[in-house]
Design an enzyme around this catalytic site. Structure first.
Site, PDB file in Angstrom:
ATOM      1  N   ASP A  98      44.177  70.809  34.647  1.00  0.00           N
ATOM      2  CA  ASP A  98      43.314  69.649  34.479  1.00  0.00           C
ATOM      3  C   ASP A  98      42.540  69.459  35.778  1.00  0.00           C
ATOM      4  OD1 ASP A  98      42.319  67.149  33.480  1.00  0.00           O
ATOM      5  OD2 ASP A  98      44.149  67.001  32.279  1.00  0.00           O
ATOM      6  N   ASP A 200      38.117  66.704  33.426  1.00  0.00           N
ATOM      7  CA  ASP A 200      38.405  65.299  33.148  1.00  0.00           C
ATOM      8  C   ASP A 200      37.201  64.395  33.431  1.00  0.00           C
ATOM      9  OD1 ASP A 200      40.566  63.139  32.769  1.00  0.00           O
ATOM     10  OD2 ASP A 200      39.692  62.575  34.683  1.00  0.00           O
ATOM     11  N   GLU A 257      35.577  67.116  28.957  1.00  0.00           N
ATOM     12  CA  GLU A 257      35.807  65.837  28.286  1.00  0.00           C
ATOM     13  C   GLU A 257      34.483  65.076  28.346  1.00  0.00           C
ATOM     14  OE1 GLU A 257      38.751  61.933  28.358  1.00  0.00           O
ATOM     15  OE2 GLU A 257      37.954  62.694  30.226  1.00  0.00           O
ATOM     16  N   HIS A 329      46.435  63.017  24.809  1.00  0.00           N
ATOM     17  CA  HIS A 329      47.258  62.027  25.532  1.00  0.00           C
ATOM     18  C   HIS A 329      46.563  60.680  25.686  1.00  0.00           C
ATOM     19  CE1 HIS A 329      44.391  63.458  28.379  1.00  0.00           C
ATOM     20  NE2 HIS A 329      44.752  62.522  29.242  1.00  0.00           N
ATOM     21  N   ASP A 330      45.302  60.581  25.264  1.00  0.00           N
ATOM     22  CA  ASP A 330      44.574  59.315  25.353  1.00  0.00           C
ATOM     23  C   ASP A 330      44.396  58.655  23.999  1.00  0.00           C
ATOM     24  OD1 ASP A 330      44.086  59.600  28.099  1.00  0.00           O
ATOM     25  OD2 ASP A 330      42.229  60.715  27.745  1.00  0.00           O
TER      26      ASP A 330
HETATM   27  C1  GLC Z   1      40.382  60.994  31.202  1.00  0.00           C
HETATM   28  C2  GLC Z   1      41.845  61.255  30.974  1.00  0.00           C
HETATM   29  C3  GLC Z   1      42.577  59.959  30.987  1.00  0.00           C
HETATM   30  C4  GLC Z   1      42.384  59.325  32.333  1.00  0.00           C
HETATM   31  C5  GLC Z   1      40.908  59.219  32.698  1.00  0.00           C
HETATM   32  C6  GLC Z   1      40.737  58.954  34.154  1.00  0.00           C
HETATM   33  O1  GLC Z   1      39.828  60.230  30.203  1.00  0.00           O
HETATM   34  O2  GLC Z   1      42.028  61.973  29.786  1.00  0.00           O
HETATM   35  O3  GLC Z   1      43.930  60.100  30.692  1.00  0.00           O
HETATM   36  O4  GLC Z   1      42.960  58.054  32.342  1.00  0.00           O
HETATM   37  O5  GLC Z   1      40.201  60.398  32.445  1.00  0.00           O
HETATM   38  O6  GLC Z   1      41.076  60.076  34.911  1.00  0.00           O
END
Ligand code: GLC
Ligand code: CA
Length: 556
Positions: A98, A200, A257, A329-330
């Protein structure tokens, strides 16, 4: 579209804290992942993305990194990491790390030095501004609630920007020195032999400057950070530079993402010359969202889900490869989100899996999805760990919801739904740990666990294995990976059906997303049933009836 080494792969996301605890401290770890590599092979995955396991105060569960070059002792050591990369290779599994570079932790050395000397070299690694008459520079609200501005420790006249939590100060990508530091770190990891990165929150790295206020969208007088992001110009320059300096050099796989992309920009992101290899299709995750907060979000219907995925398939056709998910995970568990309440069972779980796996794009399984893990039933807000859920609970209360309604509103969307420990077996703590798990195990583990499903040929787990095997079947993989997707009878309610077609072959995927049966008529009889989540298919080749949540893959 150029063919790439990763097109044929099946990916799997591990949330390390909740995967497998090898030493009984209640926290999943890298040795736990090493121990489960044979399991990942048995399932059939080729790429494993591991959510952050770097040194971190874990304010946002590892998405707040205090040292990019070390593993947090709770997860293990760098030797464990090296062993994991090497062992995974033996199983033909590539490790994807990540990459969290929009922000670091406020406990990172860079930020400490910035606090010591805001005008010095490291002050320029962040967005640090003077307060004017006690006022912050602009009205942006952080993604986790509250202002993006926080007083700089030791300097009450100054503030720093954080688009996420206040323990996640944003890194200043406008500073070439910062970018050099990041590229050095990325290449250091790629040199270790990892397969690539998941990027991310990557669209946040470009800010719209100079600061200005955006229209207020909640009673707190602020404006969501997304408004500023949508206004920022020049993200591509950063992404192209990072790609050329890092990922291209190693032919690494990258998946971004990305939220709220403009459809016309898709080619810049994932086209042959795109910034990334792939990016997630989040269209069904964001469907029904509300600026007011989670309490105002609409749950998605099967028709809306179908429309989202068809639109995404159309957008990406001939352009590039999306990465397809039903959860991560979100997000809440996909089976609890996309299958209407009351209809969640093994058959409907397999139906949902069939849709996801037969779409064009890279399937990403999130840990536990392959055994049909479901949302948690939270008994009180005290059972919640996630900062974003705690913020949204407050948003619900502020909107006037009583406590039980507020709890209900966050239960549907809480990020902790997917973060409960993996359910390995029916023993204590679902076999996740011999100690006390850091987050409560979903009590349904006695019914839903891997061990029982490994021994049951009709289980959700065995069905996922079949789906993966079908994607890799030399006879069909070409059409499943590269075939053009076209909706089939998209005007019908609760039918998710589409064809995948190459010059040589056509497949029809037909999924009845309801309990009542539905009949499907074809122009010519199908040739063969390649996959079926029930034992029979009623009817003749040219007209067949799908039972409740029946899903079939047919060769036409
Ligand atoms: C992304 C991650 C999330 C995190 C955010 C800040 O959205 O998937 O879990 O809280 O970034 O890093
Ligand atoms: Ca542990």
């Amino acid at each position: 579209m150029q063919k790439k080494w990763w097109h044929e792969k099946v990916a799997y996301q591990i949330y390390p804290k909740s995967f497998y605890d090898s030493n009984g401290d209640g926290i999943g770890d890298l040795r736990g992942i090493i121990r489960k590599l044979p399991y990942l092979r048995e399932l059939g995955v080729d790429i494993v993305w591991i959510s952050p396991c770097y040194c971190s105060p874990l304010a946002d569960e590892g998405y707040d990194i205090s040292d990019y070059y070390n593993i947090d002792p709770r997860f293990g050591t760098m030797d464990d990491m090296d062993e994991l990369i090497a062992e995974a290779k033996k199983y033909d599994i590539g490790i994807v790390m990540d990459l969290v570079v929009n922000h670091c932790s406020d406990e990172h050395e860079w930020f400490r030095k910035a606090c010591e000397d805001p005008d010095g070299e490291y002050g320029k690694f962040f967005y640090i501004e003077d307060m004017k008459d006690g006022k912050v520079p602009c009205n942006w609200r952080s993604h986790f609630g509250g202002s993006v501005w926080e007083p700089l420790p030791g300097h009450p006249d100054k503030c720093y920007m954080h688009l996420f939590h206040k323990k996640q100060p944003d890194l200043n990508w406008e500073n070439p020195k910062l970018r050099e530091e990041l590229y050095k770190m990325i290449n250091w990891w790629l040199d270790k032999g990892i397969a690539g990165f998941r990027l991310d929150a990557i669209i946040n790295i470009k800010k719209a400057l100079p600061y200005k206020d955006y229209p207020v969208d909640r009673p707190d007088g602020m404006s969501k950070a997304q408004n500023m992001i949508a206004d920022a110009v020049g993200l591509g320059d950063f992404l192209r530079e990072m790609r050329d300096r890092c990922f291209r050099v190693y032919d690494a796989f990258t998946v971004g993402e990305v939220f709220d992309e403009d459809p016309s920009e898709l080619v810049n992101f994932i086209g042959d010359d795109g910034y990334f290899s792939s990016m997630y299709d989040f269209s069904s995750n964001v469907w029904g969202q509300s600026d007011k907060g989670w309490y105002d979000c609409k749950p998605i219907t099967p028709n809306a889900y179908r429309d989202c995925i068809f639109a995404a398939q159309k957008r990406s056709e001939g352009v590039g490869f999306y990465s397809n998910i039903i959860e991560n995970h979100d997000e809440p568990r996909g089976v609890s989100r996309y299958i209407p309440e009351g209809d969640v069972n093994d058959t409907s779980k397999k139906a949902l899996a069939t849709v996801m796996f037969m779409l064009k794009g890279l399937p990403f399984i999130y840990q536990g999805q392959e055994i049909g893990m479901e949302n948690m039933k939270f008994r009180s807000i005290d059972e919640v760990d996630d900062i974003s859920t705690i913020d949204q609970y407050q948003v619900s209360l502020d909107a006037g919801l009583p406590e039980d309604e507020a709890l209900k509103s966050i239960s549907l969307f809480s990020r902790d739904n997917a973060r409960t420990p993996f359910q390995w077996n029916a023993e204590v703590n679902a076999g996740f740990t011999t100690g006390t798990p850091w987050l409560r195990v979903n009590p349904n583990y006695t019914d839903i666990n891997l061990e029982s499903q490994q021994n049951d040929p009709d289980s959700v787990f065995q069905f996922y294995r079949k789906l993966i095997a079908l994607r890799k079947d030399p006879q069909y993989k070409d059409v499943i990976i590269y075939g053009v997707t076209a909706p089939f009878q998209p005007e019908r309610d609760n039918l998710i059906a589409f064809t995948r077609k190459t010059d040589a072959q056509t497949l029809l995927i037909a999924v009845n997303f309801q309990n009542a049966p539905q009949t499907v008529k074809l122009d010519v009889p199908y040739k063969k049933v390649l996959l079926n989540n029930l034992s029979e298919l009623d009817g003749t080749g040219a007209e067949f009836t799908l039972g409740g949540y029946q899903a079939v893959v047919l060769e036409l």
